[in-house]
Design a protein around this motif. Structure first.
Motif, short mmCIF file in Angstrom:
data_model
loop_
_atom_site.label_atom_id
_atom_site.label_comp_id
_atom_site.label_asym_id
_atom_site.label_seq_id
_atom_site.Cartn_x
_atom_site.Cartn_y
_atom_site.Cartn_z
N ALA A 16 0.83 -1.20 0.00
CA ALA A 16 0.00 0.00 0.00
C ALA A 16 0.87 1.25 0.00
CB ALA A 16 -0.91 0.00 1.22
N LYS A 17 0.40 2.28 -0.70
CA LYS A 17 1.08 3.56 -0.74
C LYS A 17 0.19 4.61 -0.09
CE LYS A 17 2.90 7.11 -3.77
NZ LYS A 17 3.10 7.55 -5.16
N ASP A 31 0.61 -12.10 12.92
CA ASP A 31 0.19 -13.04 11.88
C ASP A 31 1.12 -13.10 10.68
OD1 ASP A 31 -2.02 -13.77 13.36
OD2 ASP A 31 -3.30 -12.27 12.43
N GLY A 32 2.04 -12.19 10.56
CA GLY A 32 2.91 -12.18 9.40
C GLY A 32 3.79 -10.95 9.38
N LEU A 33 4.47 -10.77 8.27
CA LEU A 33 5.36 -9.64 8.11
C LEU A 33 4.56 -8.35 7.94
CD1 LEU A 33 8.56 -9.36 6.16
CD2 LEU A 33 6.72 -7.86 5.45
N VAL A 34 4.99 -7.31 8.63
CA VAL A 34 4.49 -5.96 8.42
C VAL A 34 5.71 -5.08 8.30
CG1 VAL A 34 3.28 -3.99 9.46
CG2 VAL A 34 2.34 -6.29 9.71
N SER A 35 5.77 -4.31 7.21
CA SER A 35 6.87 -3.38 7.01
C SER A 35 6.29 -2.03 6.64
CB SER A 35 7.80 -3.88 5.90
OG SER A 35 8.84 -2.94 5.68
N ILE A 36 6.72 -1.00 7.37
CA ILE A 36 6.28 0.37 7.10
C ILE A 36 7.54 1.19 6.82
CG2 ILE A 36 5.09 2.39 8.01
CD1 ILE A 36 3.56 0.40 9.88
N THR A 37 7.59 1.79 5.64
CA THR A 37 8.73 2.59 5.24
C THR A 37 8.24 3.99 4.88
OG1 THR A 37 9.79 0.62 4.33
CG2 THR A 37 10.69 2.75 3.65
N SER A 38 8.86 4.98 5.50
CA SER A 38 8.46 6.36 5.27
C SER A 38 9.62 7.12 4.62
CB SER A 38 8.09 7.00 6.61
OG SER A 38 7.76 8.35 6.42
N THR A 39 9.31 7.83 3.52
CA THR A 39 10.27 8.71 2.87
C THR A 39 9.60 10.08 2.71
OG1 THR A 39 9.57 8.36 0.57
CG2 THR A 39 11.10 6.73 1.51
N PRO A 40 10.32 11.08 2.29
CA PRO A 40 9.68 12.38 2.06
C PRO A 40 8.58 12.32 0.99
CG PRO A 40 12.05 12.66 2.20
CD PRO A 40 11.78 11.17 2.16
N ASP A 41 8.59 11.29 0.14
CA ASP A 41 7.64 11.21 -0.97
C ASP A 41 6.46 10.28 -0.74
OD1 ASP A 41 9.26 12.95 -2.53
OD2 ASP A 41 10.57 11.25 -2.98
N SER A 47 1.94 -5.71 4.06
CA SER A 47 1.27 -6.48 5.12
C SER A 47 0.37 -7.52 4.48
CB SER A 47 0.43 -5.56 6.01
OG SER A 47 -0.68 -5.06 5.29
N LEU A 48 -0.11 -8.42 5.31
CA LEU A 48 -1.15 -9.32 4.84
C LEU A 48 -2.33 -8.47 4.35
CD1 LEU A 48 -0.95 -11.95 7.71
CD2 LEU A 48 -0.64 -12.44 5.27
N THR A 49 -2.93 -8.90 3.26
CA THR A 49 -4.03 -8.15 2.67
C THR A 49 -5.15 -7.92 3.68
OG1 THR A 49 -3.47 -8.95 0.47
CG2 THR A 49 -5.74 -8.19 0.80
N ALA A 50 -5.41 -8.89 4.53
CA ALA A 50 -6.51 -8.79 5.49
C ALA A 50 -6.34 -7.63 6.47
CB ALA A 50 -6.65 -10.10 6.26
N ILE A 51 -5.11 -7.16 6.69
CA ILE A 51 -4.90 -6.07 7.64
C ILE A 51 -4.32 -4.82 6.97
CG2 ILE A 51 -4.64 -7.63 9.61
CD1 ILE A 51 -1.57 -7.06 9.41
N ALA A 52 -4.27 -4.80 5.64
CA ALA A 52 -3.70 -3.65 4.93
C ALA A 52 -4.51 -2.40 5.24
CB ALA A 52 -3.68 -3.92 3.43
N PRO A 53 -3.82 -1.27 5.41
CA PRO A 53 -4.55 -0.03 5.71
C PRO A 53 -5.23 0.51 4.45
CG PRO A 53 -2.22 0.44 5.41
CD PRO A 53 -2.37 -1.06 5.35
N PRO A 54 -6.28 1.29 4.62
CA PRO A 54 -6.86 1.96 3.46
C PRO A 54 -5.80 2.89 2.87
CG PRO A 54 -8.14 2.41 5.47
CD PRO A 54 -6.92 1.63 5.87
N ALA A 95 11.56 -6.59 -3.33
CA ALA A 95 12.55 -7.06 -2.37
C ALA A 95 12.61 -6.15 -1.15
CB ALA A 95 13.92 -7.10 -3.03
N MET A 96 12.87 -6.75 -0.01
CA MET A 96 13.06 -6.00 1.22
C MET A 96 13.91 -6.81 2.19
SD MET A 96 9.09 -6.26 2.33
CE MET A 96 9.27 -5.69 3.96
N SER A 97 14.52 -6.10 3.10
CA SER A 97 15.35 -6.75 4.11
C SER A 97 14.96 -6.28 5.49
CB SER A 97 16.83 -6.43 3.87
OG SER A 97 17.25 -6.93 2.63
N THR A 98 15.19 -7.15 6.47
CA THR A 98 15.03 -6.80 7.87
C THR A 98 16.38 -7.01 8.54
OG1 THR A 98 14.28 -9.04 8.40
CG2 THR A 98 12.58 -7.40 7.90
N PHE A 99 16.46 -6.79 9.82
CA PHE A 99 17.72 -6.92 10.52
C PHE A 99 18.31 -8.32 10.36
CE2 PHE A 99 20.67 -7.40 14.00
CZ PHE A 99 21.25 -6.14 14.11
N ASP A 100 17.46 -9.35 10.44
CA ASP A 100 17.94 -10.73 10.44
C ASP A 100 17.97 -11.41 9.08
OD1 ASP A 100 18.53 -10.94 13.14
OD2 ASP A 100 16.57 -11.77 13.66
#
Length: 127
Positions: A16-17, A31-41, A47-54, A95-100
């Protein structure tokens, strides 16, 4: 590149954007991976589709593949090996990476081809 072990995670994922400077959504992570990335743009949420934000834009129908970790930061070529194998098979990825570890999302319609491509490259894939 050494042989990697990759797990196909259950569930459908969405990307989601949100508009720039949006408040960061609070989503359950158990329940699964959630990644939130914030940039100036933009603010991107995976996220899982079931919990994706509007959101103003949402791309649904992704499947998550996760490299078993943890992976040391000194390791090189992991994402290149995975992405190269998928590119050779004509499979687009996110593609995305986490700490581990590293994660790749592929469209559900491409999942079977992705698994075959990774196995043919010598990786162990648990679907």
């Amino acid at each position: 590149m050494k042989r990697l072990t990759v797990d196909v995670r259950p569930g459908e994922y969405s990307i989601a954007k949100l508009p720039p400077a949006s408040p960061l959504p609070t989503l359950p992570t158990s329940d699964g991976l959630v990644s939130i990335t914030s940039t100036p743009d933009e603010v991107s949420v995976v996220s899982l589709t079931a919990i994706a934000p509007p959101a103003e834009k949402v791309d649904r129908g992704w499947r998550l593949l996760t490299v078993r970790g943890p992976l040391e930061f000194t390791l090189t070529g992991i994402m290149a090996s995975l992405a190269g194998s998928l590119a050779a098979a004509g499979v687009p990825l996110y593609a995305m990476s986490t700490f581990d570890t590293d994660h790749i999302l592929v469209k559900a319609s491409d999942l079977d081809r992705a698994v075959v491509a990774l196995r043919e490259a010598g990786h162990e894939v648990h679907a």
